[in-house]
Design a protein around this motif. Structure first.
Motif, short mmCIF file in Angstrom:
data_model
loop_
_atom_site.label_atom_id
_atom_site.label_comp_id
_atom_site.label_asym_id
_atom_site.label_seq_id
_atom_site.Cartn_x
_atom_site.Cartn_y
_atom_site.Cartn_z
N LYS A 1 -3.95 3.27 -0.57
CA LYS A 1 -4.15 2.61 -2.13
C LYS A 1 -3.43 1.16 -2.12
O LYS A 1 -2.10 1.19 -1.99
CB LYS A 1 -3.40 3.41 -3.03
CG LYS A 1 -3.74 2.95 -4.66
CD LYS A 1 -3.39 4.05 -5.67
CE LYS A 1 -3.70 3.61 -6.80
NZ LYS A 1 -3.23 2.10 -7.31
N ASP B 1 -2.64 -2.86 -3.02
CA ASP B 1 -2.79 -3.77 -4.27
C ASP B 1 -2.57 -5.02 -3.80
O ASP B 1 -1.49 -5.61 -2.99
CB ASP B 1 -1.37 -3.62 -5.09
CG ASP B 1 -1.73 -2.22 -5.99
OD1 ASP B 1 -2.83 -2.24 -6.58
OD2 ASP B 1 -0.77 -1.18 -6.08
N SER C 1 0.84 -1.15 -0.12
CA SER C 1 -0.03 0.02 0.07
C SER C 1 0.82 1.44 0.14
O SER C 1 2.21 1.30 0.41
CB SER C 1 -0.98 0.00 1.17
OG SER C 1 -0.22 0.15 2.46
N HIS D 1 -3.19 7.39 0.46
CA HIS D 1 -4.30 7.65 -0.45
C HIS D 1 -5.19 8.51 0.40
O HIS D 1 -5.32 8.03 1.76
CB HIS D 1 -4.81 6.56 -1.16
CG HIS D 1 -5.76 6.96 -2.36
ND1 HIS D 1 -7.09 6.89 -2.20
CD2 HIS D 1 -5.80 7.23 -3.69
CE1 HIS D 1 -7.75 7.28 -3.35
NE2 HIS D 1 -6.65 7.50 -4.07
N ARG E 1 -7.43 3.45 5.50
CA ARG E 1 -6.91 4.52 4.23
C ARG E 1 -5.91 3.83 3.64
O ARG E 1 -5.23 2.90 4.07
CB ARG E 1 -6.94 5.65 4.65
CG ARG E 1 -8.09 6.59 5.30
CD ARG E 1 -7.28 7.71 5.92
NE ARG E 1 -6.85 8.53 4.98
CZ ARG E 1 -5.86 9.86 5.22
NH1 ARG E 1 -6.05 10.03 6.40
NH2 ARG E 1 -5.76 10.49 4.15
N PHE F 1 -8.55 7.87 0.58
CA PHE F 1 -9.39 6.94 0.91
C PHE F 1 -8.86 5.66 0.82
O PHE F 1 -7.68 5.35 0.51
CB PHE F 1 -10.86 7.30 0.11
CG PHE F 1 -11.29 8.70 0.00
CD1 PHE F 1 -11.79 9.14 1.17
CD2 PHE F 1 -11.01 9.26 -1.07
CE1 PHE F 1 -12.49 10.48 0.89
CE2 PHE F 1 -11.22 10.50 -1.26
CZ PHE F 1 -12.20 11.04 -0.15
N GLU G 1 -8.60 2.39 -1.32
CA GLU G 1 -8.71 1.98 -2.71
C GLU G 1 -7.88 0.77 -2.93
O GLU G 1 -6.88 0.55 -2.76
CB GLU G 1 -8.15 3.09 -3.77
CG GLU G 1 -8.24 2.72 -5.16
CD GLU G 1 -7.86 3.51 -6.09
OE1 GLU G 1 -7.26 3.19 -6.96
OE2 GLU G 1 -8.21 5.01 -5.95
N LEU G 2 -8.75 -0.45 -3.29
CA LEU G 2 -8.15 -1.82 -3.38
C LEU G 2 -8.17 -2.28 -4.77
O LEU G 2 -9.30 -2.39 -5.19
CB LEU G 2 -8.58 -2.58 -2.50
CG LEU G 2 -8.25 -4.04 -2.31
CD1 LEU G 2 -6.76 -4.44 -1.86
CD2 LEU G 2 -9.17 -5.09 -1.35
N GLY G 3 -6.88 -2.54 -5.20
CA GLY G 3 -6.87 -3.50 -6.45
C GLY G 3 -6.35 -4.86 -6.21
O GLY G 3 -5.67 -5.11 -5.36
N ARG H 1 -12.25 -8.53 -0.25
CA ARG H 1 -12.27 -6.96 0.06
C ARG H 1 -12.85 -6.70 1.42
O ARG H 1 -12.72 -5.79 1.99
CB ARG H 1 -13.09 -6.43 -1.10
CG ARG H 1 -12.57 -6.38 -2.41
CD ARG H 1 -13.41 -5.75 -3.58
NE ARG H 1 -12.80 -5.53 -5.00
CZ ARG H 1 -12.19 -4.70 -5.02
NH1 ARG H 1 -11.60 -3.60 -4.32
NH2 ARG H 1 -11.43 -4.61 -6.54
#
Length: 286
Positions: free
Chosen positions: A61, A63, A26, A29, A59, A31, A33-35, A50
């Motif tokens: 970003k 992956d 991570s 970010h 919080r 907020f 956000e999960l890829g 998820r």
């Protein structure tokens, strides 16, 4: 517990169907956000993955990569005994009518149903994947907390510095006010026409009130106390600290605008430097 938004964790888990590999990383970010990158056999798990991550991460970003490596020896193909028995019975039945009939072993293996892959239990496969994710999440959160501890210490040092400077400004204010009073009285004494003493005293009081920064210093001390309280909370506090930094900056700007002395001006500049340094750290906090 303060947590950083930057972290990495990985792990593997051996199963009868192969070896799972999981990576979670991570960066900062505003907020969550999960890829997600998943093996085809695990795409049905995406909602559960998820949900598990969102329950523990506020919080950043993120992956997530979850893959399944086949076991040694390929796909662990097995002979189907019942299918071979059917083919054998058929060959015996036909051999009387076709004496020259010959069947190669490699051709036999290519006949549909002779070879079969090892059966997969979807529920067990998914349970293993979720168990691995839980292990990786434990390490991921622990990594965030370790880095968060360092960030909290760095922010705490800046907050201590802000408190120290506010105390120094408070201590120097009586001398600054006395110096400004003496300066103004000297200028008034140089006037050609004598002025009314009562009016001069009134104007002097108004002038010194404009220079008064006691309220700003009191608010700075209140913000310092709040920052220390927030740093001890066991929840995501990045946004709250970011708001506090805005309040710190507002008071530092007011101190600078009211300053009429090189010492207080330098203190206001130093305050803004510390606030900017704290802001850089806070941008990394969940």
């Amino acid at each position: 517990m303060i947590r950083s938004m930057t972290a990495f964790a990985s792990g593997e888990r051996a199963t009868p169907w192969g070896t799972f590999g999981c990576e979670l990383r991570s960066v900062n970010h505003r907020f969550l956000e999960l890829g997600v990158r998943l093996a085809d056999e695990l795409r049905v798990l995406e909602p559960a993955l998820r949900e598990r991550i969102a329950a523990r991460v506020g919080r950043g970003k993120l992956d997530l990569t979850l893959r399944l490596r086949a076991p040694e020896g390929g796909d662990a193909l097995q002979l189907n005994p019942s299918r071979l028995r059917e083919l054998s019975d058929l060959a015996i039945d036909l051999s009387a009518r076709f004496p020259a009939l010959r069947t190669e072993f490699t051709e036999l293996l290519q006949f549909p149903g002779v070879l079969q892959a090892q059966a997969t239990d979807p529920a067990a496969l998914q349970a293993e994947a979720l168990a691995l994710l839980d292990d990786v999440l434990d390490e991921f959160v622990a990594s965030r907390e370790r880095e968060g501890g360092k960030l909290a210490a760095a922010i705490g040092e800046r907050v201590d510095g802000i408190e120290r400077i506010a105390g120094e400004v408070r201590a120097m204010m009586p001398a600054i006010r006395a110096g400004q009073r003496a300066k103004l009285e000297t200028r008034l004494a140089d006037l050609a026409q004598p002025a009314d003493n009562g009016r001069l005293e009134q104007e002097l009081v108004l002038w010194l009130q404009k220079l008064d920064v006691e309220e700003e210093l009191d608010r700075l001390n209140a913000h310092v106390a709040e920052a220390r309280r927030v740093l001890k909370l066991r929840e995501a506090v990045g946004r709250r600290l970011d708001f506090l930094l805005q309040e710190f900056n507002r008071e530092a700007n007011t101190l600078g605008s009211k300053s009429v002395d090189a010492r207080s001006s330098a203190a206001a500049v130093e305050l803004k430097v510390l606030i900017d340094q704290a802001r850089e750290q806070i941008q990394n906090i969940e």
